[in-house]
Design a protein around this motif. Structure first.
Motif, PDB file in Angstrom:
ATOM      1  N   LYS A 137     -10.365 -14.818   8.981  1.00 59.30           N
ATOM      2  CA  LYS A 137      -9.452 -15.360   8.297  1.00 59.30           C
ATOM      3  C   LYS A 137      -8.862 -16.761   8.406  1.00 59.30           C
ATOM      4  O   LYS A 137      -8.426 -17.467   7.657  1.00 59.30           O
ATOM      5  CB  LYS A 137      -8.283 -14.424   8.115  1.00 59.30           C
ATOM      6  CG  LYS A 137      -7.452 -13.982   9.197  1.00 59.30           C
ATOM      7  CD  LYS A 137      -6.614 -12.724   9.034  1.00 59.30           C
ATOM      8  CE  LYS A 137      -7.461 -11.496   9.079  1.00 59.30           C
ATOM      9  NZ  LYS A 137      -6.477 -10.425   8.664  1.00 59.30           N
ATOM     10  N   ASP A 162     -12.271  -9.049   4.288  1.00 58.87           N
ATOM     11  CA  ASP A 162     -10.923  -8.675   4.906  1.00 58.87           C
ATOM     12  C   ASP A 162     -10.513  -7.561   3.848  1.00 58.87           C
ATOM     13  O   ASP A 162     -10.459  -7.719   2.698  1.00 58.87           O
ATOM     14  CB  ASP A 162      -9.681  -9.937   5.012  1.00 58.87           C
ATOM     15  CG  ASP A 162      -8.891  -9.459   6.062  1.00 58.87           C
ATOM     16  OD1 ASP A 162      -8.516  -8.077   6.438  1.00 58.87           O
ATOM     17  OD2 ASP A 162      -7.744 -10.328   6.196  1.00 58.87           O
ATOM     18  N   SER A 163      -9.934  -6.324   4.515  1.00 59.25           N
ATOM     19  CA  SER A 163      -9.952  -5.109   3.418  1.00 59.25           C
ATOM     20  C   SER A 163      -8.798  -5.685   1.971  1.00 59.25           C
ATOM     21  O   SER A 163      -9.185  -5.172   0.986  1.00 59.25           O
ATOM     22  CB  SER A 163      -9.432  -3.920   4.103  1.00 59.25           C
ATOM     23  OG  SER A 163      -8.161  -4.423   4.768  1.00 59.25           O
ATOM     24  N   GLU A 164      -8.135  -6.134   2.434  1.00 59.85           N
ATOM     25  CA  GLU A 164      -6.887  -6.435   1.323  1.00 59.85           C
ATOM     26  C   GLU A 164      -7.622  -7.434   0.438  1.00 59.85           C
ATOM     27  O   GLU A 164      -7.349  -7.290  -0.904  1.00 59.85           O
ATOM     28  CB  GLU A 164      -5.622  -7.002   1.780  1.00 59.85           C
ATOM     29  CG  GLU A 164      -4.801  -6.110   2.876  1.00 59.85           C
ATOM     30  CD  GLU A 164      -5.485  -6.200   4.339  1.00 59.85           C
ATOM     31  OE1 GLU A 164      -6.403  -6.730   4.432  1.00 59.85           O
ATOM     32  OE2 GLU A 164      -4.911  -5.306   4.956  1.00 59.85           O
ATOM     33  N   ASN A 229      -0.200 -10.881  11.224  1.00 63.15           N
ATOM     34  CA  ASN A 229      -1.734 -10.664  10.381  1.00 63.15           C
ATOM     35  C   ASN A 229      -1.338 -10.538   9.057  1.00 63.15           C
ATOM     36  O   ASN A 229      -2.229 -11.200   8.069  1.00 63.15           O
ATOM     37  CB  ASN A 229      -2.495  -9.182  10.870  1.00 63.15           C
ATOM     38  CG  ASN A 229      -3.696  -9.088  10.110  1.00 63.15           C
ATOM     39  OD1 ASN A 229      -4.557 -10.007   9.923  1.00 63.15           O
ATOM     40  ND2 ASN A 229      -3.791  -7.919   9.553  1.00 63.15           N
ATOM     41  N   GLU A 233      -2.925 -13.167   6.246  1.00 63.24           N
ATOM     42  CA  GLU A 233      -3.373 -12.720   4.893  1.00 63.24           C
ATOM     43  C   GLU A 233      -2.687 -13.342   3.793  1.00 63.24           C
ATOM     44  O   GLU A 233      -3.395 -13.243   2.630  1.00 63.24           O
ATOM     45  CB  GLU A 233      -3.487 -11.385   4.933  1.00 63.24           C
ATOM     46  CG  GLU A 233      -4.314 -10.438   5.896  1.00 63.24           C
ATOM     47  CD  GLU A 233      -4.359  -9.080   6.116  1.00 63.24           C
ATOM     48  OE1 GLU A 233      -5.414  -8.727   6.772  1.00 63.24           O
ATOM     49  OE2 GLU A 233      -3.720  -8.465   5.277  1.00 63.24           O
TER      50      GLU A 233
HETATM   51 MG    MG Z   1      -6.658  -7.235   6.549  1.00 69.77          MG
END
Ligand code: MG
Ligand code: NAD
Length: 407
Positions: A137, A162-164, A229, A233
């Motif tokens: 990121k 990245d999961s989101e 974090n 994000e």
């Molecule tokens: Mg994440």
């Protein structure tokens, strides 16, 4: 136009996919290798890289029959050569070897080096105009505008790993960009979600490393505890999808089952759900534009029973507030936010500062940087790297003061 393909509009070559993994020995690297291992007939591994874990890198390179292995620490070249002797696998060491790994021909590259060190290799991959699963990121936080413009120029596909952001990527294909009203990224709240501010201030390293849901590398786990974090994000989402800070909401969701949601103009909210397992977003990137067979557990909502939500607390978690401030300031402030946070987290790990001082160091560095009038737009990777470098120096200078106040 965005370098993130919002529709499944780009065909990829069928047959064997040539893949490289930058940061193969890390947590994301491990999940990626697990997916590659499950279908060896579909993938040819071109290049693998690591920072200094020579034995781990050599073991993976041999297992996957990689063509090239690179270690960032130059002094380890001899050790890597010895470990790969007789295998025919080429190897290199130092930053230039990591860049070479990124430049080698591959259809799909996982960018999973941690920290700002991942920027130059990811840019090298971008310039090849290939498909990049972007886990790092910091590339976006340090050089977002420039990174995305360069990807668009080079014809590279940036797939958010990245999961989101992967959740947003999946949900966004339900509508058109001009129909989007906002995105929501979820946050577990981390191990200190319910803690009082005074207890968060004093939290130990062991406590910060106990993430309730996700198993991740050390730096990002600490960032989850501070909610830095989530701040990173928010910035990441802004650059990836060209969103203003007002279009990005954070929602605390302790179960980490919903990862991201997109609200459209008709008030439909489209969400992506899944177990908290990074192999899900990575599998989506690896299969894109198709779907492959995953390795994570299927989602059993009846067993989970309840999904709960809370508004984020910007007072107990000032790191999140600072991310919005940095994003609104623009012109390198997000680079400073990241650089100061990296210095602060390293100082916390080295027990030089308390947990609560992480956000204070970031805030003081941002303020000092704005006061110094360093507000020029970033137009190249070198600009971003220079701001990153100067901000680290500034944070390191402010560190003793912060450490003294916190003790
Ligand atoms: Mg994440
Ligand atoms: P990690 O610390 O487990 O692994 C980092 C990898 O990068 C290792 O292979 C390491 O050898 C390599 N590396 C570290 N410093 C390097 C340097 N200076 N030069 C070259 N290589 C270097 O980290 P991780 O948790 O796998 O995270 C990787 C990236 O993905 C980070 O940017 C992180 O924010 C992001 N990310 C991670 C997760 C997660 O679940 N772990 C989720 C979303 C995003």
């Amino acid at each position: 136009m965005s370098a993130v393909p919002l529709r499944n509009d780009k065909a990829v070559a069928s047959g064997v996919r040539i893949v490289s993994v930058l940061g193969a020995t890390g947590s994301i690297g491990d999940s990626t290798m697990d997916l590659l291992r499950a279908a060896p007939e579909r993938y040819q591994v071109e290049a693998l890289t690591a920072n200094n874990n020579v034995q781990g890198l050599a073991t993976l390179a041999k297992e996957f029959g990689a063509r090239f292995a690179a270690v960032a620490d130059e002094s380890l070249l001899g050790e890597l050569r010895d470990a790969l002797a007789g295998t025919g696998i080429a190897c290199g060491a130092g930053e230039s070897a990591i860049i070479e790994a990124a430049e080698r021909p591959a259809d799909w590259i996982m960018a999973a080096i941690s920290g700002a060190a991942g920027l130059k290799p990811a840019l090298a991959a971008v310039d090849r105009g290939t498909t990049i699963a972007l886990a790092n990121k910091e590339c976006l936080v340090c050089a977002g505008d420039f990174f995305m413009a360069r990807a668009l120029n080079a014809g590279a596909n940036i797939l958010p790993a990245d999961s989101e952001h992967n959740a947003l990527f999946q949900a966004l294909s339900s509508g058109n960009r001009h129909e989007l009203t906002k995105v929501i990224i979820t946050a577990s709240g981390g191990p200190f979600r319910t803690w009082a501010a005074a207890d968060i201030e004093q939290a130990t390293l062991a406590q910060a490393l106990k993430h309730p849901n996700w198993s991740m590398g050390q730096k990002i786990t600490i960032d989850s505890a501070s909610m830095m974090n989530k701040g990173l994000e928010v910035i990441e989402a802004s650059y990836l999808f060209a969103l203003s800070p007002d279009e990005i909401d954070v929602l605390v969701h302790p179960q980490s089952i919903i990862h991201g949601m997109v609200e459209f103009s008709d008030r439909s909210v489209v969400a992506q759900l899944g177990a908290p397992d990074m192999r899900i977003p990575i599998a989506h990137c690896l299969g894109w534009p198709d779907r492959i067979v995953g390795r994570a557990a299927t989602l059993d909502l009846a067993k989970i029973g309840q999904l709960t939500f809370e508004a984020p607390d910007f007072v107990r978690f000032p790191g999140l507030r600072l991310a919005y401030d940095a994003l609104r300031t623009g012109q390198g402030a997000t680079t400073v936010y990241n650089a100061a946070n990296e210095i602060a987290v390293a100082a916390f790990i080295a027990q030089q500062i308390r947990f609560g001082a992480i956000a204070r160091l970031v805030e003081d560095t941002l303020n000092a940087w704005i006061r110094a009038g360093n507000l020029a737009p970033l137009s190249s990777a070198d600009d971003a790297i220079a701001v990153d470098h100067n901000a680290r120096k500034m944070a390191a200078t402010l560190l003793p003061q912060i450490a003294a106040k916190a003790s």
